[in-house]
Design a protein around this motif. Sequence first.
Motif, short mmCIF file in Angstrom:
data_model
loop_
_atom_site.label_atom_id
_atom_site.label_comp_id
_atom_site.label_asym_id
_atom_site.label_seq_id
_atom_site.Cartn_x
_atom_site.Cartn_y
_atom_site.Cartn_z
N GLN A 21 -7.60 -5.40 -15.12
CA GLN A 21 -7.84 -4.21 -15.94
C GLN A 21 -7.44 -2.93 -15.21
O GLN A 21 -6.88 -2.02 -15.82
CB GLN A 21 -9.31 -4.15 -16.36
N ILE A 22 -7.71 -2.86 -13.92
CA ILE A 22 -7.31 -1.69 -13.14
C ILE A 22 -5.79 -1.58 -13.14
O ILE A 22 -5.23 -0.49 -13.32
CB ILE A 22 -7.86 -1.76 -11.70
N HIS A 23 -5.13 -2.70 -12.95
CA HIS A 23 -3.66 -2.71 -12.97
C HIS A 23 -3.13 -2.19 -14.30
O HIS A 23 -2.26 -1.31 -14.34
CB HIS A 23 -3.14 -4.12 -12.70
N GLU A 24 -3.67 -2.72 -15.39
CA GLU A 24 -3.18 -2.35 -16.72
C GLU A 24 -3.45 -0.89 -17.06
O GLU A 24 -2.65 -0.25 -17.73
CB GLU A 24 -3.82 -3.25 -17.78
N ASN A 25 -4.56 -0.35 -16.58
CA ASN A 25 -4.97 0.99 -17.00
C ASN A 25 -4.77 2.09 -15.96
O ASN A 25 -4.67 3.26 -16.32
CB ASN A 25 -6.44 0.96 -17.44
N LEU A 26 -4.75 1.72 -14.69
CA LEU A 26 -4.65 2.75 -13.65
C LEU A 26 -3.38 2.63 -12.81
O LEU A 26 -3.16 3.46 -11.92
CB LEU A 26 -5.90 2.70 -12.74
N GLY A 27 -2.59 1.61 -13.06
CA GLY A 27 -1.30 1.50 -12.40
C GLY A 27 -1.30 0.98 -10.97
O GLY A 27 -0.28 1.04 -10.30
N TYR A 28 -2.41 0.46 -10.53
CA TYR A 28 -2.43 -0.18 -9.20
C TYR A 28 -1.88 -1.59 -9.34
O TYR A 28 -2.12 -2.26 -10.34
CB TYR A 28 -3.86 -0.26 -8.66
N ILE A 76 5.91 -4.34 -0.17
CA ILE A 76 7.29 -3.86 -0.06
C ILE A 76 8.04 -4.09 -1.37
O ILE A 76 8.79 -3.24 -1.83
CB ILE A 76 8.00 -4.55 1.13
N ALA A 77 7.78 -5.23 -2.00
CA ALA A 77 8.45 -5.56 -3.26
C ALA A 77 8.03 -4.63 -4.40
O ALA A 77 8.75 -4.49 -5.38
CB ALA A 77 8.18 -7.02 -3.63
N SER A 78 6.86 -4.01 -4.28
CA SER A 78 6.34 -3.11 -5.33
C SER A 78 6.09 -1.72 -4.77
O SER A 78 5.10 -1.08 -5.08
CB SER A 78 5.04 -3.68 -5.90
N LYS A 79 6.99 -1.25 -3.95
CA LYS A 79 6.76 -0.03 -3.18
C LYS A 79 6.52 1.23 -4.01
O LYS A 79 5.99 2.21 -3.51
CB LYS A 79 7.89 0.19 -2.19
N ASP A 80 6.90 1.23 -5.28
CA ASP A 80 6.72 2.42 -6.11
C ASP A 80 5.39 2.45 -6.86
O ASP A 80 5.17 3.32 -7.70
CB ASP A 80 7.88 2.54 -7.11
N ALA A 81 4.49 1.55 -6.55
CA ALA A 81 3.20 1.48 -7.24
C ALA A 81 2.31 2.68 -6.88
O ALA A 81 2.48 3.29 -5.83
CB ALA A 81 2.48 0.19 -6.85
N ASN A 82 1.35 2.98 -7.76
CA ASN A 82 0.35 4.02 -7.47
C ASN A 82 -0.49 3.64 -6.26
O ASN A 82 -0.97 4.49 -5.53
CB ASN A 82 -0.59 4.23 -8.66
N GLY A 83 -0.71 2.36 -6.12
CA GLY A 83 -1.53 1.84 -5.04
C GLY A 83 -1.66 0.34 -5.21
O GLY A 83 -1.10 -0.24 -6.15
N PHE A 84 -2.39 -0.26 -4.30
CA PHE A 84 -2.54 -1.71 -4.30
C PHE A 84 -4.00 -2.09 -4.26
O PHE A 84 -4.78 -1.53 -3.48
CB PHE A 84 -1.80 -2.31 -3.10
N LEU A 85 -4.35 -3.05 -5.09
CA LEU A 85 -5.67 -3.67 -5.07
C LEU A 85 -5.51 -4.96 -4.29
O LEU A 85 -4.79 -5.86 -4.72
CB LEU A 85 -6.12 -4.00 -6.48
N ILE A 86 -6.15 -5.04 -3.16
CA ILE A 86 -6.06 -6.27 -2.38
C ILE A 86 -7.35 -7.04 -2.60
O ILE A 86 -8.41 -6.67 -2.11
CB ILE A 86 -5.77 -5.98 -0.90
N ASP A 87 -7.20 -8.08 -3.36
CA ASP A 87 -8.31 -8.87 -3.88
C ASP A 87 -8.60 -10.04 -2.93
O ASP A 87 -7.72 -10.84 -2.65
CB ASP A 87 -7.87 -9.35 -5.28
N GLY A 88 -9.83 -10.06 -2.41
CA GLY A 88 -10.25 -11.18 -1.56
C GLY A 88 -9.80 -11.08 -0.12
O GLY A 88 -9.70 -12.09 0.58
#
Length: 191
Positions: A21-28, A76-88
Amino acid sequence: MYNVVFVLGPPGSGKGTICTQIHENLGYVHLSAGDLLRAERERAGSEYGALIEGHIKNGSIVPVEITCALLENAMIASKDANGFLIDGFPRNEDNWSGWNKQMGGKVNEQFVLFLSCPVDVCIDRCLHRGQGRTDDNVESLKKRVETYNQSTFPIIEHFEKVGMVREVNSERPVTEVYEDVVKVFAAANQK
């Protein structure tokens, strides 16, 4: 520099659901350490496949160098993202030390989103989520919960001491949990 939010909680606390949900709505971008490890395990010709399989079946923690390399490659493969959620991840002190060694200076750790949920609820969720994961069985779950209690919860306590933890009760319906998560992100992004 990559913005990173660590998403931690017991197995079945809803990390993947909330991250989606965060990915879909906040761009992480959602990076599940477990999913990356499972994909590497299945990748033809992987030098780490058998090692990862053994750790997953035993509910133990994969060597940090492998996990960090997979996470860094995904960032690195998604370097243009707003940020990253590192799960677990990080799941223990060794993970945190290895992360700092490999990723120090490359990332901005914004906060730790801790999805708290009673273990009995988490186990029930895992047993009924129907994802076909090899580690969603009673024996593996007992080991995963034991690993969580012995290794991951202490790292959450460490993050709590340094003011990085934002706790959300994830026992509630997903919509309520997500509403609280959005508030956490809004507050963090105001700083």
